[in-house]
Design an enzyme around this catalytic site. Structure first.
Site, PDB file in Angstrom:
ATOM      1  N   LEU A  74      -6.718  -4.376 -28.689  1.00 31.69           N
ATOM      2  CA  LEU A  74      -7.263  -4.018 -27.380  1.00 31.69           C
ATOM      3  C   LEU A  74      -8.660  -3.450 -27.609  1.00 31.69           C
ATOM      4  CD1 LEU A  74      -4.387  -2.202 -25.429  1.00 31.69           C
ATOM      5  CD2 LEU A  74      -5.463  -4.371 -24.822  1.00 31.69           C
ATOM      6  N   ASP A  75      -9.632  -3.935 -26.855  1.00 29.31           N
ATOM      7  CA  ASP A  75     -10.990  -3.410 -26.982  1.00 29.31           C
ATOM      8  C   ASP A  75     -11.038  -1.952 -26.532  1.00 29.31           C
ATOM      9  OD1 ASP A  75     -11.901  -5.803 -27.970  1.00 29.31           O
ATOM     10  OD2 ASP A  75     -12.627  -6.542 -26.038  1.00 29.31           O
ATOM     11  N   PRO A  76     -12.060  -1.207 -26.936  1.00 29.99           N
ATOM     12  CA  PRO A  76     -12.109   0.230 -26.626  1.00 29.99           C
ATOM     13  C   PRO A  76     -11.963   0.571 -25.150  1.00 29.99           C
ATOM     14  CG  PRO A  76     -13.711  -0.287 -28.322  1.00 29.99           C
ATOM     15  CD  PRO A  76     -13.138  -1.610 -27.868  1.00 29.99           C
ATOM     16  N   ALA A  78     -10.282  -0.931 -22.859  1.00 29.00           N
ATOM     17  CA  ALA A  78      -8.966  -1.246 -22.318  1.00 29.00           C
ATOM     18  C   ALA A  78      -7.943  -0.166 -22.662  1.00 29.00           C
ATOM     19  CB  ALA A  78      -8.493  -2.586 -22.858  1.00 29.00           C
TER      20      ALA A  78
END
Length: 296
Positions: free
Chosen positions: A39-41, A43
């Site tokens: 998960l990107d930061p 999200a």
């Protein structure tokens, strides 16, 4: 040694998936920790974490379908396709009058089903050994190749209209490798007003739901799912006899038994309910595709 299992963690915003893995390593006192899908930061939501021997299961979880809740802002585009980037286009407020519920529904329909998608440059895809989002945030130009993905559900939950923008809350069921940022970008492009993501939350990975996840402040008391329980949420299960369990653990085939399998990948459990590993058909036989460590 930390017990082997699958831990469901609700990742907060502002942290990388690697940050969460580091926290789990400290909480469980082991270096052997991994996750099934970054998960990107920006999200939030579900990270499926493998601990000790259960990290072997992550291979079978990472490709599962996923569910996301997201907010798409129509009316402006950004360098990162999300709210963390710089605005690169801003639609004239008059252009948004054409962004009706019907127009949004038409745009969403075109982005549903099997589609060709160019991932957002702000993604975890590696380009020459570095994450694409690191390259973009360092000011580099990144071009990623299109890929086939499946969006099985793309539904509007709510829409709010303010001067100069329209915020659309959506729920998306999609195949692994689908980028919700790219859906926001492409919907905005199709409507001619630009679009980007202002919120993203992953609520499901295959058979795992964020409702069962723990927060980072709960790690000390968290109880991971056993490998057997986690495997049962991921694939069909076959119970085997003590003799069959011994043979599978020793790499032997179960001759002429392939018709017992109901899927290409099946979790084999011994009579005590312990996960032996993942088995598959090889001709008319059953063989192990992955064996779990005997101490779990």
């Amino acid at each position: 040694m930390a017990s082997s299992g699958i831990l469901l963690v609700d990742k907060p915003g502002g942290m990388t998936s690697h940050d969460v893995v580091a926290r789990v390593r400290r909480a469980f006192g082991t270096r052997k920790v991994g996750h099934a899908g970054t998960l990107d930061p920006m999200a939030t939501g579900l990270l499926v974490i493998g601990i000790e021997g259960a990290t072997r299961l992550l291979t079978y979880i990472v490709g599962a379908d996923k569910t996301y809740l997201a907010t798409i802002r129509l009316g402006s585009a950004t360098t990162t396709d999300d709210a963390e980037g710089e605005t690169i286009t801003q639609a004239d407020p008059s252009a948004l009058t054409a962004v009706t519920e019907t127009a949004i529904a038409t745009g969403i329909k075109a982005l549903t089903g099997s589609i060709s998608q160019v991932p957002s440059a702000v993604s975890a895809i590696k380009v020459d050994g570095r994450r694409a989002y690191d390259r973009v945030r360092a000011g580099e130009e990144v071009e990623l190749a299109a890929r086939q993905v499946t969006v099985s559900r793309f539904d509007v939950l709510a829409a709010r209209r303010e001067e100069g923008l329209v915020d659309v809350d959506v729920v998306v069921d999609c195949s692994s490798g689908t980028y919700i940022r790219a859906l926001a970008r492409d919907l905005g492009d199709a409507l001619g007003v630009g679009g980007h993501l202002t919120g993203l939350r992953r609520t499901r990975v295959g058979g795992f739901d964020v409702a069962d996840a723990v927060g980072l402040d709960q790690l000390a008391a968290a109880q991971p799912l056993s490998p057997a329980a986690a495997a049962a949420r991921t694939m069909p299960v076959l119970e085997v006899t003590p003799e069959e369990a011994r043979d599978l653990r020793h790499g032997k085939r179960l001759h002429g038994q392939a018709d017992r399998l109901t899927s290409s990948e099946v979790a084999a459990l011994d009579p005590d309910g312990v996960l032996i590993g993942v088995i598959e058909a090889r001709g008319n036989d059953i063989k192990s595709a992955m064996n779990m460590p005997e101490v779990q």
